[in-house]
Enzyme design. Structure first.
Site, PDB file in Angstrom:
ATOM      1  N   GLY A  52       0.593  -0.420   2.785  1.00  0.00           N
ATOM      2  CA  GLY A  52       0.169  -0.622   1.400  1.00  0.00           C
ATOM      3  C   GLY A  52      -1.328  -0.798   1.327  1.00  0.00           C
ATOM      4  O   GLY A  52      -2.091   0.159   1.293  1.00  0.00           O
TER       5      GLY A  52
ATOM      6  N   HIS B 277       1.726   8.764   2.981  1.00  0.00           N
ATOM      7  CA  HIS B 277       1.174   8.097   4.171  1.00  0.00           C
ATOM      8  C   HIS B 277       0.616   6.730   3.837  1.00  0.00           C
ATOM      9  O   HIS B 277       0.034   6.054   4.685  1.00  0.00           O
ATOM     10  CB  HIS B 277       0.109   8.969   4.841  1.00  0.00           C
ATOM     11  CG  HIS B 277      -1.270   8.879   4.239  1.00  0.00           C
ATOM     12  ND1 HIS B 277      -1.512   8.962   2.894  1.00  0.00           N
ATOM     13  CD2 HIS B 277      -2.501   8.719   4.822  1.00  0.00           C
ATOM     14  CE1 HIS B 277      -2.818   8.860   2.665  1.00  0.00           C
ATOM     15  NE2 HIS B 277      -3.443   8.705   3.813  1.00  0.00           N
TER      16      HIS B 277
END
Length: 474
Positions: free
Chosen positions: A373, A396
């Site tokens: 994140g 990704h």
């Protein structure tokens, strides 16, 4: 003494009035005070003549990239694009701006394109958008792979409890600082350098250019770049037993790393992008998608060099994880690694294609991957579902919500510090361009790709290290 340099000095030495000249002047201002005027002009002449050799330079990388980007194709040699773009799937479209969509539309008009997909973390990039997946027929696009070849994630899960981590956080922080290096041009010297079998690879003798990168590769082995690259301690939670990884339900200390092939990959990318543009003349709007025929010498050279850079990136992560594992005296229960910014030979709809994943995670059926994140937001250990429409791919990461410039202009140090305190995260290094609020909401991104991956575990960052000045590299 300050060296005074003006536009006329550069015009007289080969520069043309315009964006590149202005950028050159702004980048060198107050940065090379040890050089006299003649030496500084000579340096800028060298950047102009051989920009690919400066793709890893702490100050001049931006100028080198701009010079490569400005290369254009003569109209009479231009390869035509298809009038109609091949249809492709967009995941999380409500979170994606027009720019990456337009870039993907152009990519899908290339005569070599077979299929494509846009991941929910997509944002603007050079040539192929970041978060773009493109399958091509017998051709490879250097900028479809990206500048940081083989950039990847690596996760080690340890036999250490969450309570032990919190009782010894100072020690974990100390070891993190002691065993990592960050930033453009940074590496290790003398006895601190690591060794790895990747340095003995025959591909280092592929061309004189690659051979000349061996010493730099040795120095930077086990280090991390700038920008969004990180090494971090955190807590990973498995809500149920995972038979494949042989890990029981519970919380464990984990090490998560994100970085790529450093100066080696950046220089290879710059060299072969320039070569592709010389050989493959595309319309101006598609110039950054210049490709190399896989049957050509240049195409085979790049393929070998790309794989070398990818394996080197993997070796860097291996060195980092081994050093920190030894430092904390832990046992590794499981290790997962995946790369993005790469190209693979795969079978899609019964045909062998070259799949470019520029900022996209391989997500074939059963394939493990890590989707981070931000420095405060959770990351996810995932298992791919093998979705054909996504070309076996997933995002990704969260993807940028703000450009680096916009983030620096709009996010205060206090706001960033408050966010870190709120989430109980200790940060070492990083600039405002990497602030948590510069990224999309990872939870929304994950919701948009439920048909692409299953979540296996959730990782929460606790001690994060990034480049001290938020510098960009690779």
């Amino acid at each position: 003494m300050k060296t005074i340099l003006n536009g006329n000095d550069l015009i007289e030495n080969g520069y043309i009035p315009g964006k590149i000249l202005g950028l050159a002047l702004s980048l060198v201002e107050n940065k090379f005070e040890e050089l006299n005027k003649e030496q500084l002009i000579a340096l800028l002449q060298e950047v102009k003549a051989k920009p690919e050799q400066f793709m890893d330079h702490e100050i001049l990388e931006e100028l080198a990239t701009a010079i490569i980007e400005e290369a254009s194709a003569p109209a009479d040699e231009t390869i035509s694009l298809s009038k109609q773009a091949i249809a492709y799937r967009i995941y999380g479209g409500d979170q994606i701006e027009n720019s990456p969509r337009m870039q993907m539309d152009i990519a899908m008009r290339l005569p070599i394109s077979v299929a494509g997909a846009l991941m929910p973390d997509a944002h603007h990039g050079y040539g192929l958008p970041i978060g773009g997946v493109l399958a091509t027929r017998n051709a490879i696009i250097p900028y479809g792979v990206g500048v940081d070849i083989g950039c990847r994630m690596a996760l080690s899960v340890f036999d250490i409890s969450e309570s032990h981590f919190h009782e010894h956080e100072a020690q974990f922080k100390k070891e993190l600082i002691a065993h990592t290096r960050f930033g453009a041009g940074r590496g290790f010297i003398g006895r601190y350098r690591a060794d790895h079998e990747v340095l003995e690879r025959d591909e280092f003798n592929l061309t004189p250019m690659i051979k000349n990168l061996h010493d730099k590769a040795y120095d930077q082995l086990g280090s991390s770049g700038g920008g969004n690259h990180f090494v971090e301690w955190g807590i990973i939670e498995f809500e149920k037993d995972d038979v494949v990884l042989n890990i029981s339900r519970g919380k464990y200390v984990a090490l998560l790393t994100h970085s790529g092939s450093r100066g080696l990959g950046a220089t290879i990318a710059g060299h072969y992008t320039k070569l592709a543009k010389d050989l493959c003349k595309l319309p101006k709007e598609a110039a950054n998608l210049a490709y190399l025929d896989m049957n050509s010498e240049a195409g085979q050279e790049y393929w070998l060099a790309m794989n070398l850079a990818g394996d080197y990136a993997s070796a860097c992560h291996e060195v980092i994880h081994k050093r920190l594992t030894k430092a904390i005296g832990a046992e590794v229960l499981a290790r997962v690694e995946n790369h993005h910014n790469f190209a693979w030979k795969e079978i899609w709809n019964g045909e062998e294609v070259i799949v470019h994943r520029k900022g996209a995670t391989p997500a074939g059926k059963g394939v493990m991957g890590i989707i981070p994140g931000s420095m405060t937001a959770p990351g996810f250990l995932v298992r791919g579902k093998g979705e054909t429409a996504a070309i076996n791919s997933a995002s990704h990461g969260a993807g940028r919500l703000m450009s680096r410039t916009k983030a620096i202009q709009n996010i205060s140090k206090k706001r960033m510090s408050d966010s870190l305190r709120e989430h109980g995260v200790t940060l070492i290094g990083a600039g405002l361009d990497e602030a948590p609020m510069a990224y999309k909401d990872i939870n929304l991104v994950m919701d948009a790709q439920k048909e692409l991956v299953d979540v296996v575990a959730r990782f929460s960052p606790k001690i994060v290290r990034m480049a001290d000045d938020g510098s960009r590299e690779d």
